[in-house]
Design a protein around this motif. Structure first.
Motif, mmCIF file in Angstrom:
data_model
loop_
_atom_site.group_PDB
_atom_site.id
_atom_site.type_symbol
_atom_site.label_atom_id
_atom_site.label_comp_id
_atom_site.label_asym_id
_atom_site.label_seq_id
_atom_site.Cartn_x
_atom_site.Cartn_y
_atom_site.Cartn_z
ATOM 1 N N PHE A 412 0.937 -1.014 0.024
ATOM 2 C CA PHE A 412 0.128 -0.075 -0.102
ATOM 3 C C PHE A 412 0.835 1.368 0.002
ATOM 4 O O PHE A 412 2.058 1.186 0.515
ATOM 5 C CB PHE A 412 -0.891 0.005 1.153
ATOM 6 C CG PHE A 412 -1.937 -0.776 1.241
ATOM 7 C CD1 PHE A 412 -2.981 -0.994 0.650
ATOM 8 C CD2 PHE A 412 -1.652 -1.825 2.211
ATOM 9 C CE1 PHE A 412 -4.146 -1.932 0.596
ATOM 10 C CE2 PHE A 412 -2.501 -2.943 2.614
ATOM 11 C CZ PHE A 412 -3.907 -2.777 1.405
ATOM 12 N N CYS A 413 0.312 2.154 -0.705
ATOM 13 C CA CYS A 413 1.182 3.611 -0.588
ATOM 14 C C CYS A 413 1.403 4.085 0.829
ATOM 15 O O CYS A 413 0.520 3.561 1.777
ATOM 16 C CB CYS A 413 0.573 4.569 -1.148
ATOM 17 S SG CYS A 413 0.272 4.196 -3.042
ATOM 18 N N CYS A 416 -1.897 5.266 2.964
ATOM 19 C CA CYS A 416 -3.323 4.461 2.105
ATOM 20 C C CYS A 416 -4.401 4.072 3.101
ATOM 21 O O CYS A 416 -4.038 3.583 4.227
ATOM 22 C CB CYS A 416 -2.761 3.243 1.517
ATOM 23 S SG CYS A 416 -4.360 2.191 0.836
ATOM 24 N N PRO A 417 -5.472 4.734 2.558
ATOM 25 C CA PRO A 417 -6.661 4.442 3.860
ATOM 26 C C PRO A 417 -7.298 3.028 3.802
ATOM 27 O O PRO A 417 -8.047 2.816 4.597
ATOM 28 C CB PRO A 417 -7.756 5.274 3.007
ATOM 29 C CG PRO A 417 -7.398 5.328 1.471
ATOM 30 C CD PRO A 417 -5.986 5.353 1.567
ATOM 31 N N GLU A 418 -6.537 2.337 2.892
ATOM 32 C CA GLU A 418 -7.146 0.930 3.044
ATOM 33 C C GLU A 418 -6.259 -0.057 4.155
ATOM 34 O O GLU A 418 -6.700 -0.772 4.640
ATOM 35 C CB GLU A 418 -7.014 0.193 1.735
ATOM 36 C CG GLU A 418 -7.876 0.824 0.794
ATOM 37 C CD GLU A 418 -7.874 0.395 -0.784
ATOM 38 O OE1 GLU A 418 -7.078 -0.613 -0.718
ATOM 39 O OE2 GLU A 418 -8.490 0.894 -1.367
ATOM 40 N N CYS A 443 -6.073 -2.430 -5.042
ATOM 41 C CA CYS A 443 -5.048 -2.070 -4.202
ATOM 42 C C CYS A 443 -5.185 -2.822 -2.916
ATOM 43 O O CYS A 443 -4.444 -3.431 -2.436
ATOM 44 C CB CYS A 443 -4.820 -0.645 -3.891
ATOM 45 S SG CYS A 443 -4.547 0.587 -5.319
ATOM 46 N N ASN A 514 -12.638 4.671 -1.788
ATOM 47 C CA ASN A 514 -11.458 5.638 -1.835
ATOM 48 C C ASN A 514 -11.444 6.690 -2.894
ATOM 49 O O ASN A 514 -10.952 7.390 -3.239
ATOM 50 C CB ASN A 514 -10.160 4.874 -2.087
ATOM 51 C CG ASN A 514 -9.977 4.282 -3.263
ATOM 52 O OD1 ASN A 514 -10.462 4.324 -4.269
ATOM 53 N ND2 ASN A 514 -9.197 3.014 -3.036
ATOM 54 N N SER A 518 -8.267 2.992 -7.972
ATOM 55 C CA SER A 518 -6.739 3.502 -7.681
ATOM 56 C C SER A 518 -5.677 2.562 -8.414
ATOM 57 O O SER A 518 -4.759 2.963 -8.969
ATOM 58 C CB SER A 518 -6.519 3.444 -6.291
ATOM 59 O OG SER A 518 -7.281 4.534 -5.798
ATOM 60 N N CYS A 598 -8.230 7.916 -1.783
ATOM 61 C CA CYS A 598 -6.812 7.274 -2.149
ATOM 62 C C CYS A 598 -5.929 8.278 -1.664
ATOM 63 O O CYS A 598 -5.824 9.413 -2.328
ATOM 64 C CB CYS A 598 -6.936 7.006 -3.519
ATOM 65 S SG CYS A 598 -5.370 6.722 -4.140
ATOM 66 N N GLN A 599 -4.834 8.000 -0.838
ATOM 67 C CA GLN A 599 -3.734 8.802 -0.410
ATOM 68 C C GLN A 599 -2.916 9.197 -1.603
ATOM 69 O O GLN A 599 -2.425 10.369 -1.589
ATOM 70 C CB GLN A 599 -2.741 8.268 0.628
ATOM 71 C CG GLN A 599 -2.090 9.274 1.246
ATOM 72 C CD GLN A 599 -2.748 10.235 2.077
ATOM 73 O OE1 GLN A 599 -2.628 11.482 1.742
ATOM 74 N NE2 GLN A 599 -3.697 9.712 3.226
ATOM 75 N N LEU A 600 -2.568 8.510 -2.572
ATOM 76 C CA LEU A 600 -1.816 8.655 -3.760
ATOM 77 C C LEU A 600 -2.503 10.048 -4.389
ATOM 78 O O LEU A 600 -1.766 11.104 -4.779
ATOM 79 C CB LEU A 600 -1.862 7.591 -4.756
ATOM 80 C CG LEU A 600 -0.818 7.710 -5.979
ATOM 81 C CD1 LEU A 600 0.458 7.985 -5.552
ATOM 82 C CD2 LEU A 600 -0.962 6.662 -6.788
HETATM 83 S S1 SF4 Z 1 -3.172 4.232 -4.875
HETATM 84 FE FE1 SF4 Z 1 -4.625 4.803 -3.419
HETATM 85 S S2 SF4 Z 1 -5.680 2.973 -2.604
HETATM 86 FE FE2 SF4 Z 1 -4.052 2.267 -3.894
HETATM 87 S S3 SF4 Z 1 -2.435 1.598 -2.334
HETATM 88 FE FE3 SF4 Z 1 -2.098 3.836 -3.008
HETATM 89 S S4 SF4 Z 1 -3.179 5.179 -1.462
HETATM 90 FE FE4 SF4 Z 1 -3.959 3.235 -1.429
#
Ligand code: SF4
Ligand code: SF4
Length: 717
Positions: A412-413, A416-418, A443, A514, A518, A598-600
């Motif tokens: 995950f980034c 990341c909210p997940e 993701c 998100n 993503s 999505c944090q990205l």
């Molecule tokens: S792209 Fe968005 S949802 Fe996917 S891992 Fe990165 S932050 Fe999380």
């Protein structure tokens, strides 16, 4: 999507007398416009997302040309869109990632291919096969064979690829069959240049509408009894018409060699790799002049028997270079040569492996095997030395590493909210025990890796809830499905939610809301918040995605009676909600919506916004978490619970504390998970939250000036 493709859109505008420079997939996009495409659709996925992303951002320019662009809900809707070309002389193109996308589109493709097309149809598939692939290792060619689709695999050279966009349309029109244009990952990213032609406005479009619908014609329906006739027409008329045009237009290329007793037949997309392998063996130069003659199949289906027999005539042995299994081309060639009583010995699988990507090294080994037996007089020592050197270097690297490098699975980034949702699941398992988890594409599938290891199966995009339907009745505990909002709209709402409600299933569904698809590049979907909602939410430091309630409203409308929306980063609340879902007496479908942008995508928007504030001398705040190393006990339970790449370890510097302490690296985006985890799991109180204020106001400066001496005094004391 916060990425701008303004430069690429500018490239699309170029015309005669100008030069295009860039990647293969963008060249194909330009080729579509030069070929007079009337409509474009598709579903994003590597390695062809760029085509659709650029087309979507180029909509204003495309509207000038009259080209209609649709970001489709999934590959099935993209394939169905091609129905426009059944009756009307409209050239249409769609794109998706294959094999997965072609699986989703298969029904519409069959129904399109059977009646056939009037306007040319081109399906640009990103063949995600081989090293770096992210999907099941199967081949799109299988679909072309079963549905009689034309299948093109052009040599990866930009001018050639662009030529084949036009050729594919005209071939499709000549044979009345849809055409697939296969692009491997390397072909999508190959760079080069070509002379542009002017873009061509389609003859019919929103600017020049068709006055009357086509007359009713039962023969254009994929419906019995005409389907029987259509099958005959494919065999008797359409495929022969395609073969005739392939020959007339010289679509397959023969490259003469210095000797004529041996030869190589290669699928066009593998031509560059083959030439590189031959060069390493000293059998070709960098420009492709080869000792062995090569037949490059830019059109793989249908094959032209006369071409195959003609190429093999007079050759003792021919090697077929075709990745993957089954070896469709090799088998077809064996049948063609046998029927023609041609004596040429054919090899393919055997010298070359049955599975995996044909890299230069793999091809070089296969060529050495083939040539070692059929042309032992060839001086192949250069190749053997090169391959030995490659193997030696690999051994040396392995030996140099006393212990193997740790695996680096995708992650995950940062922020990341997940990630917090899976941390909450880990904590909930302490109460409810292990449960069956049906995972999905997206993701969130990173949760199958360390430190979460959650997910028993993945059956397709949006298929998680459907995939647990057979598991649920056999389990003492409820089964759980995880789905992203991308997967929900792609397929999940129909195959999963509708079916679970209809059958009264007792299950738990977690939807990661998100706001984007993503994993495919943060493309927008029905539940993406609009721009004003994003600005308003950013200003208040709130989640943007709560502004769009399309998913919630859809679920309510479908009849979901147990639904909870929980902010993703609220780990304790998420854990309590999960526990409730697994223990409640309510026996129907329970849906938990985990809400967090999505944090990205959020960082792509927030970083330039913050930088602008700083440039203008305005106040901006960046939140960052840290670890007080004096308090850290060194048990690292925070790391095992979070998995955030910026949460790392370092030497404590304290001789009495031998275990390394936790530390937060500079990449922290201040998502808050560290603090939430520490609270929810009652971890040691070592985390602190800091606000880095740029351009503070006079009040903040005054407070800071007063604080500093007090802190210095406290530290000294
Ligand atoms: S792209 Fe968005 S949802 Fe996917 S891992 Fe990165 S932050 Fe999380
Ligand atoms: S707060 Fe923790 S989890 Fe979030 S980005 Fe920073 S280090 Fe990673």
């Amino acid at each position: 999507m916060e990425i701008s493709f303004a430069r690429e859109v500018g490239m699309l505008r170029r015309g005669k007398g100008e030069v295009f420079e860039g990647e293969g997939i963008l060249a194909i996009t330009k080729g579509l416009l030069e070929a007079g495409v009337a409509y474009v659709g598709g579903y994003q996925g590597a390695p062809v997302s760029h085509l659709l992303d650029v087309m979507v951002q180029a909509k204003p320019y495309l509207a000038e040309l009259g080209v209609h662009v649709v970001a489709c809900a999934n590959e099935a809707s993209a394939a169905a869109m091609l129905g426009a070309s059944i009756h009307y002389p409209l050239r249409g193109a769609v794109t998706w990632k294959s094999i997965v996308g072609t699986n989703v589109a298969a029904d519409a493709l069959s129904n399109l291919s059977s009646p056939g097309v009037t306007g040319g149809v081109l399906i640009v598939v990103g063949e995600d096969y081989g090293e770096g692939a992210s999907v099941i290792q199967e081949r799109t060619l299988a679909y072309a064979l079963k549905s009689s689709l034309l299948f093109l695999d052009p040599r990866p050279e930009l001018a050639h690829m662009v030529r084949f966009v036009e050729e594919a349309f005209t071939l499709s029109e000549a044979a009345n069959l849809p055409a697939i244009l296969q692009l491997r990952i390397r072909a999508c990213h190959v760079r080069g240049r070509f002379d542009c032609r002017d873009n061509v406005a389609p003859p019919f479009s929103a600017r020049h509408p068709i006055e009357e619908p086509a007359p009713f014609d039962y023969a254009r329906l994929a419906h019995p009894p005409v389907t029987f006739l259509q099958e005959k027409r494919k065999v008797d008329e359409r495929l022969p018409a395609a073969r005739q045009r392939i020959v007339e237009r010289k679509l397959n290329e023969t490259f003469a060699g210095k000797r004529d007793d041996l030869g190589i037949v290669v699928l066009g997309g593998l031509y560059n790799t083959l030439v590189r392998a031959l060069a390493h063996l000293g059998l070709a130069d960098a420009f492709g002049a080869s000792t062995l003659p090569i037949l490059a199949l830019n059109v793989v289906h249908p094959l032209v028997p006369d071409e195959i027999v003609g190429f093999c005539a007079g050759k003792r042995a021919v090697l077929v270079v075709e990745e993957g299994t089954p070896e469709f081309v090799e088998q077809a060639m064996l049948a063609i040569l046998r029927r023609a009583n041609a004596p040429t010995h054919l090899e393919g699988k055997g010298p070359l492996p049955a599975a995996g990507e044909y890299t230069v090294e793999v091809l070089a080994r296969g060529l050495l095997d083939f040539l070692g037996r059929h042309a032992p007089e060839l001086p192949l020592d250069t190749g053997r030395t090169w391959l030995d050197g490659v193997a030696k270097r690999r051994d040396e690297v392995a030996k140099a590493l006393a212990t193997p490098l740790p695996a680096r699975p995708p992650q995950f980034c940062i922020g990341c909210p997940e990630r917090p949702v899976f941390a909450a699941m880990k904590l909930a398992r302490e109460t409810i025990g292990p449960v069956h988890v049906a995972a999905d594409i997206g993701c969130h599938s990173f949760a199958t890796f360390e430190p979460f290891h959650q997910g028993h199966s993945i059956l397709g995009y949006g298929m998680s809830l459907a995939s647990r339907a057979g598991v649920s009745p056999a389990m003492r505990k409820r089964a759980m499905a995880i789905m992203g909002d991308g997967g929900f709209w792609h397929n999940g709402v129909v195959t999963g939610v509708q079916s679970a409600l209809f059958n009264g299933d007792d299950a738990v569904l977690v939807i990661m809301k998100n706001g984007y698809t993503s994993a495919t590049g943060t493309q927008e979907i029905l539940s993406t918040p609009n721009e004003s909602a994003k600005v308003a939410a950013d200003d208040k430091g709130r989640s943007t995605v709560e502004a769009n309630r399309t998913i919630e409203n859809t679920l309510e409308g479908l009849g979901v009676r147990w639904m909870r929306t929980v902010p993703s980063y609220h780990v304790d609340e998420m854990r309590a909600t999960l526990e409730e879902a697994f223990t409640t007496d309510f026996a129907g479908l329970k849906v938990i919506i985990a809400e967090g942008e999505c944090q990205l995508e959020r960082q792509r928007r927030v970083k330039p916004w913050r930088a602008k504030l700083e440039r203008e001398g305005k106040r901006s705040v960046r939140v960052k978490y840290g670890v007080d190393e004096d308090t850290c006990s060194g048990d690292h339970s925070c790391i095992r619970l979070s998995g955030c790449p910026t949460l790392s370890v370092k030497d404590s510097g304290d001789p009495l504390k031998v275990d390394p302490v936790a530390t937060v690296l500079d990449g922290c985006v201040g998502c808050g998970l560290c603090g939430e985890n520490a609270h929810a799991a009652t971890l040691c109180p070592s985390f602190y939250r800091a606000e880095v204020v740029q351009n503070p106001g006079w009040g903040e400066r005054l407070v800071d000036a007063l604080r500093r001496p007090v802190m210095r005094w406290l530290q000294a004391a």
